[in-house]
Design an enzyme around this catalytic site. Structure first.
Site, PDB file in Angstrom:
ATOM      1  N   TYR A 208      53.142 -27.958   7.954  1.00 50.28           N
ATOM      2  CA  TYR A 208      52.093 -27.865   8.976  1.00 50.28           C
ATOM      3  C   TYR A 208      50.864 -27.130   8.461  1.00 50.28           C
ATOM      4  CZ  TYR A 208      54.446 -30.601  12.241  1.00 50.28           C
ATOM      5  OH  TYR A 208      54.998 -31.696  12.820  1.00 50.28           O
ATOM      6  N   PHE A 356      57.458 -38.337   2.148  1.00 48.93           N
ATOM      7  CA  PHE A 356      56.373 -37.348   2.058  1.00 48.93           C
ATOM      8  C   PHE A 356      55.149 -37.875   1.322  1.00 48.93           C
ATOM      9  CE2 PHE A 356      59.537 -35.484  -1.007  1.00 48.93           C
ATOM     10  CZ  PHE A 356      58.880 -35.817  -2.168  1.00 48.93           C
ATOM     11  N   HIS A 357      55.278 -39.011   0.639  1.00 48.05           N
ATOM     12  CA  HIS A 357      54.043 -39.594   0.110  1.00 48.05           C
ATOM     13  C   HIS A 357      53.225 -40.285   1.197  1.00 48.05           C
ATOM     14  CE1 HIS A 357      55.872 -38.855  -3.880  1.00 48.05           C
ATOM     15  NE2 HIS A 357      54.618 -38.656  -4.212  1.00 48.05           N
ATOM     16  N   ARG A 420      67.044 -39.088  -5.126  1.00 43.81           N
ATOM     17  CA  ARG A 420      65.760 -38.542  -5.530  1.00 43.81           C
ATOM     18  C   ARG A 420      66.006 -37.467  -6.579  1.00 43.81           C
ATOM     19  NH1 ARG A 420      63.852 -33.821  -1.288  1.00 43.81           N
ATOM     20  NH2 ARG A 420      62.160 -33.650  -2.771  1.00 43.81           N
ATOM     21  N   ARG A 421      64.916 -36.960  -7.169  1.00 44.69           N
ATOM     22  CA  ARG A 421      64.991 -35.839  -8.093  1.00 44.69           C
ATOM     23  C   ARG A 421      66.012 -36.063  -9.201  1.00 44.69           C
ATOM     24  NH1 ARG A 421      64.650 -30.289  -4.561  1.00 44.69           N
ATOM     25  NH2 ARG A 421      62.444 -30.104  -4.918  1.00 44.69           N
TER      26      ARG A 421
HETATM   27  C1  HEM Z   1      49.232 -40.735  -8.587  1.00 47.51           C
HETATM   28  C2  HEM Z   1      49.795 -40.479  -7.444  1.00 47.51           C
HETATM   29  C3  HEM Z   1      51.276 -40.131  -7.311  1.00 47.51           C
HETATM   30  C4  HEM Z   1      52.357 -40.703  -7.932  1.00 47.51           C
HETATM   31  C5  HEM Z   1      52.363 -41.866  -8.912  1.00 47.51           C
HETATM   32  C6  HEM Z   1      53.534 -39.987  -7.479  1.00 47.51           C
HETATM   33  C7  HEM Z   1      54.848 -40.246  -7.867  1.00 47.51           C
HETATM   34  C8  HEM Z   1      55.968 -39.510  -7.536  1.00 47.51           C
HETATM   35  C9  HEM Z   1      57.336 -39.845  -7.834  1.00 47.51           C
HETATM   36  C10 HEM Z   1      57.792 -41.099  -8.576  1.00 47.51           C
HETATM   37  C11 HEM Z   1      58.133 -38.841  -7.351  1.00 47.51           C
HETATM   38  C12 HEM Z   1      59.654 -38.818  -7.311  1.00 47.51           C
HETATM   39  C13 HEM Z   1      60.334 -38.132  -8.389  1.00 47.51           C
HETATM   40  C14 HEM Z   1      61.827 -38.008  -8.174  1.00 47.51           C
HETATM   41  O1  HEM Z   1      62.328 -37.678  -7.080  1.00 47.51           O
HETATM   42  O2  HEM Z   1      62.543 -38.223  -9.166  1.00 47.51           O
HETATM   43  C15 HEM Z   1      57.268 -37.862  -6.744  1.00 47.51           C
HETATM   44  C16 HEM Z   1      57.677 -36.674  -6.164  1.00 47.51           C
HETATM   45  C17 HEM Z   1      56.859 -35.830  -5.444  1.00 47.51           C
HETATM   46  N1  HEM Z   1      55.506 -36.021  -5.156  1.00 47.51           N
HETATM   47 FE1  HEM Z   1      54.322 -37.494  -5.873  1.00 47.51          FE
HETATM   48  N2  HEM Z   1      53.131 -38.997  -6.599  1.00 47.51           N
HETATM   49  C18 HEM Z   1      51.761 -39.065  -6.458  1.00 47.51           C
HETATM   50  C19 HEM Z   1      50.953 -38.263  -5.655  1.00 47.51           C
HETATM   51  C20 HEM Z   1      51.415 -37.192  -4.912  1.00 47.51           C
HETATM   52  C21 HEM Z   1      50.594 -36.392  -4.012  1.00 47.51           C
HETATM   53  C22 HEM Z   1      49.099 -36.609  -3.758  1.00 47.51           C
HETATM   54  C23 HEM Z   1      51.409 -35.420  -3.502  1.00 47.51           C
HETATM   55  C24 HEM Z   1      51.108 -34.318  -2.528  1.00 47.51           C
HETATM   56  C25 HEM Z   1      49.927 -33.896  -2.161  1.00 47.51           C
HETATM   57  C26 HEM Z   1      52.729 -35.606  -4.087  1.00 47.51           C
HETATM   58  C27 HEM Z   1      53.810 -34.789  -3.841  1.00 47.51           C
HETATM   59  C28 HEM Z   1      55.080 -34.954  -4.383  1.00 47.51           C
HETATM   60  C29 HEM Z   1      56.186 -34.043  -4.167  1.00 47.51           C
HETATM   61  C30 HEM Z   1      56.144 -32.743  -3.338  1.00 47.51           C
HETATM   62  C31 HEM Z   1      57.294 -34.570  -4.844  1.00 47.51           C
HETATM   63  C32 HEM Z   1      58.715 -33.999  -4.876  1.00 47.51           C
HETATM   64  C33 HEM Z   1      58.941 -33.133  -6.044  1.00 47.51           C
HETATM   65  C34 HEM Z   1      60.365 -32.649  -6.052  1.00 47.51           C
HETATM   66  O3  HEM Z   1      61.280 -33.390  -5.637  1.00 47.51           O
HETATM   67  O4  HEM Z   1      60.563 -31.506  -6.468  1.00 47.51           O
HETATM   68  N3  HEM Z   1      52.696 -36.701  -4.923  1.00 47.51           N
HETATM   69  N4  HEM Z   1      55.937 -38.303  -6.853  1.00 47.51           N
END
Ligand code: HEM
Ligand SMILES: [Cu+2]
Length: 537
Positions: A208, A356-357, A420-421
C-alpha cells in the site's frame, strides 16, 4: 528521481536475464547466479525504484501544496536522502559480491552477511528521516492555519507516511533484534516463524505504500487533466483512512500455508484483508464518476459517450488510465490470493509473479512513469517536445503489451504448477513439466517475447527521462507539461473529524493489537526450536 531511475535501469536488465534463463536461452558466468540476479531485481525495483520515486513525488507535492520548505525541513530531507542512498548502495554491494542472495524478502533461515541487514536498516532510517521532515512541515502548516482542513495532497501524504512508519516497526524489530544478532553470530539460532510474521507485518502495508502515491495521482492529477474537480473530498479522505486501517493487521494472509499459527487468526486477518475491497471500490467509483462527469460537461450522451471525450492524446492521462485498467485483473487476482482455499493452489507458484507484475509492476510503475512525464520537466524547467511525447506513447503501449504477454504466461504457468523463485529446471524432463509449455499462452516464446518487449520499453523510458532531464528545450510560461497538476478539492462540507489523527491512528493500533497480540505471543512463548543459518548459494 535520478536514483530511482538508476535502480530501474539495473532492475529491468536483471528482469530480462531472468526471462532468458527461465527459457534456457542463456547461461550465467560462474561468478553470478540466478538468485543473486533475482535478489537485485526484487530489491532495485520493488524497494528502491518505488521508494525513491515516491519520496521525490511527495516532497515536490508537499512543497507545492503547503508552501516551500524552511531550511530545517530541507536540510533533514537531504540528510534522509543520503542515509537511504548510502544504505541502498551498500546493500547492492553486499548482494553483488555474493554475500546476500536471500531475495528481497530475506526470509530466515537463509542467512546473509550481517552488514546486509545493517544496510537495510539504514535505508529504512533514511525514509523515516524524510518522513518526519515532511510531517514537521505539515504540523507547522496546521499550527499556522487553525481549524482549516489541510489540502488533500498533504492529507494523503500524511496518511501514507503514517502507515509507512507504523509498518516499518515490524521489519525494524525483526532486523535489529533478530537478524543482526544472528547474522553476526552473537546468537546461534533464529525463530523463523516470528521473523516471517514481523516481516509480513511490514510486507503487506509495503504494497500500500507503493499504491497510495499512485492513488494520489489518480484522485488528484486525473481530474485536473480532465478540467474538473475532485469528485468528493470526504470520500477521498475516508478511503485513505480505511487503507491505513485495513492494510496493517493482515500480514498473515502471506503465511496461510505455514504451520504454527492457529486457523482462527488466519481467518481473522483474511477477513480484515477483504475489508480493503471497500476503499478500493470507493476509489474506483469516484474515478469513473470523474470520467463521466467531465465527459458529460463536454457534451457526451448515452451510457458510454464519455469514453470518447477523454483526452486520449494527452500522455499524462493515457498512461494513468492504462495503469488503472491493469489494476482491475490485478485486484481480482489479489482476492484469489488471499482466499484461504484458493491460496493453496497458487501459493509460491509463478501465478504470484504474474499477479504482482500487474499490480506493482504496471498500475503502480506505469503511474510513476506517467508522473515522470511532467514531474521531471516541472523540476528541470524543461518541456516535453512532440518527439519525446511520441516516444512516451510507444513506451507506455509497449510496456502494456509486454506485460500482458509476460504476466498472462506467468499466471497460466502458475496455475499448472510451475514454481516461482526457482532457477529453470525441467525436473528430468518429467512429462507433467514438459506439458506446462504446450499451451498457447504458457509457452516459453510468450514469456521471452513479453520480456524482450518490456526491456525495450524500459530502455526507452530511460532515454525519455534522460531527455527530460538534460536535453529538452526550456519550457515557456503556461507550458502544460511543466506544471504540477493538482485538482481543486472542495473541503467545505468535509467533516472535521476526518482529520483527527488521534481517532484514526487509535483505531489502527487497536486493530493491530487485536489481530497480532495472540499469534505473536504464542510464537514467542511456545517457540519452536530456533534454526541455525543456511547459506545455500
Ligand atoms: C523489464 C521488465 C521486467 C521483467 C522482464 C521482469 C521479469 C521478472 C521475472 C521473470 C520474475 C520471476 C523470477 C522468479 O520467480 O524466478 C520477476 C520477479 C519479480 N519482479 Fe519483475 N520484471 C520486470 C519488471 C518489474 C517491475 C517494474 C517490478 C516492480 C516495480 C518488478 C518486481 C518484481 C518482484 C518484486 C519480483 C519477485 C522477486 C522475488 O521473488 O524475490 N518487476 N520479474
Ligand atoms: Cu499482502
Amino acid at each position: 528521481m535520478g536514483f530511482a531511475y538508476t535502480a530501474f535501469l539495473i532492475g529491468t536488465f536483471c528482469g530480462l536475464i531472468q526471462v532468458f534463463m527461465r527459457n534456457e536461452m542463456i547461461q550465467l558466468p560462474a561468478w553470478l547466479d540466478y538468485y543473486q540476479v533475482l535478489t537485485v531485481h526484487g530489491v532495485t525495483l520493488a524497494l528502491v525504484y518505488t521508494t525513491f520515486f515516491i519520496y521525490a513525488f511527495l516532497i515536490t507535492g508537499m512543497s507545492k501544496a503547503l508552501g516551500s520548505f524552511g531550511p530545517k525541513v530541507a536540510r533533514w530531507s537531504w540528510i534522509g536522502f543520503f542515509v537511504a542512498a548510502a544504505g541502498t548502495v551498500w546493500a547492492t554491494i553486499e548482494i553483488l559480491s555474493g554475500r546476500a542472495s536471500v531475495l528481497y524478502t530475506f526470509y530466515a533461515p537463509l542467512k546473509a552477511s550481517g552488514w546486509f541487514y545493517v544496510s537495510l536498516a539504514l535505508l529504512i532510517i533514511g525514509t523515516w528521516i524524510i518522513s518526519f521532515a515532511l510531517i514537521a512541515h505539515y504540523v507547522k502548516w496546521r499550527k499556522a492555519n487553525p481549524g482549516v482542513m489541510s489540502p488533500l495532497f498533504a492529507f494523503m501524504t500524511i496518511s501514507t507516511l503514517a502507515m509507512w512508519i507504523i509498518a516499518c516497526l515490524g521489519v525494524v524489530a525483526a532486523v535489529v533484534f533478530m537478524f543482526i544478532p544472528w547474522a553476526f553470530g552473537w546468537v546461534d539460532t533464529i525463530n523463523v516463524e516470528l521473523s516471517r510474521t514481523l516481516f509480513w507485518f511490514f510486507g503487506h502495508p509495503l504494497v500500500y505504500f507503493w499504491l497510495l502515491p499512485a492513488y494520489m495521482a489518480w484522485y488528484l492529477v486525473v481530474p485536473k487533466l480532465l478540467g474538473t474537480k475532485v469528485f468528493s473530498d470526504s470520500l477521498a479522505r475516508l478511503s485513505f483512512l480505511l487503507f491505513i486501517l485495513f492494510s496493517i493487521p493482515v500480514g498473515l494472509h502471506h503465511q496461510l500455508t505455514e504451520p504454527g499459527v492457529a486457523d482462527f487468526w488466519k481467518f481473522l486477518q483474511v477477513t480484515l484483508t477483504f475489508m480493503v475491497v471497500i476503499p478500493t471500490l470507493m476509489t474506483a467509483f469516484s474515478l469513473f464518476a470523474t470520467f463521466e462527469i467531465s465527459g458529460r460537461q463536454k457534451g457526451a450522451k448515452g451510457w458510454f459517450g464519455w469514453v470518447g471525450k477523454l483526452p486520449w492524446n494527452d500522455i499524462r492521462f493515457t498512461s494513468l488510465f492504462i495503469a488503472m485498467v491493469f489494476f482491475i485483473p490485478g485486484g481480482a487476482g489479489g482476492i484469489i490470493n488471499t482466499s484461504f482455499q484458493l491460496n493453496e493452489l497458487v501459493h509460491n507458484t509463478l501465478w504470484v509473479v504474474g499477479h504482482f507484475h500487474i499490480t506493482v509492476g504496471t498500475p503502480v510503475a506505469m503511474t510513476f512513469m506517467g508522473i515522470s512525464f511532467w514531474l521531471i520537466p516541472y523540476l528541470t524547467g524543461r518541456t516535453l517536445t512532440k518527439t519525446t511525447k511520441k516516444l512516451a506513447f510507444i513506451q507506455i503501449i509497449s510496456w502494456s503489451i509486454g506485460m500482458l504477454l509476460m504476466s498472462t504466461a506467468q499466471h497460466v504457468l502458475g496455475l499448472l504448477g510451475a514454481p516461482r523463485r526457482t532457477q529453470h529446471s525441467n525436473y528430468s524432463d518429467h512429462p507433467t513439466v514438459l506439458g506446462w509449455f504446450d499451451g498457447f499462452f504458457s509457452n516459453t516464446a510468450t514469456l521471452a517475447i513479453g520480456g524482450i518487449i518490456l526491456f525495450f520499453s524500459a530502455m526507452l523510458l530511460i532515454v525519455i527521462v534522460f531527455r527530460l532531464w538534460l536535453i529538452e528545450p526550456r519550457s515557456e510560461e503556461g507550458d502544460l507539461y511543466a506544471e504540477f497538476p493538482i485538482a481543486e478539492s472542495d473541503a467545505s462540507a468535509t467533516p472535521r473529524w476526518l482529520e483527527n489523527w488521534w481517532i484514526w491512528l487509535g483505531i489502527a493500533v487497536a486493530l493491530i493489537l487485536l489481530a497480532y497480540t495472540f499469534p505473536i505471543s504464542h510464537m514467542i512463548q511456545d517457540a519452536p526450536p530456533g534454526s541455525k543459518g543456511f547459506i545455500n548459494w
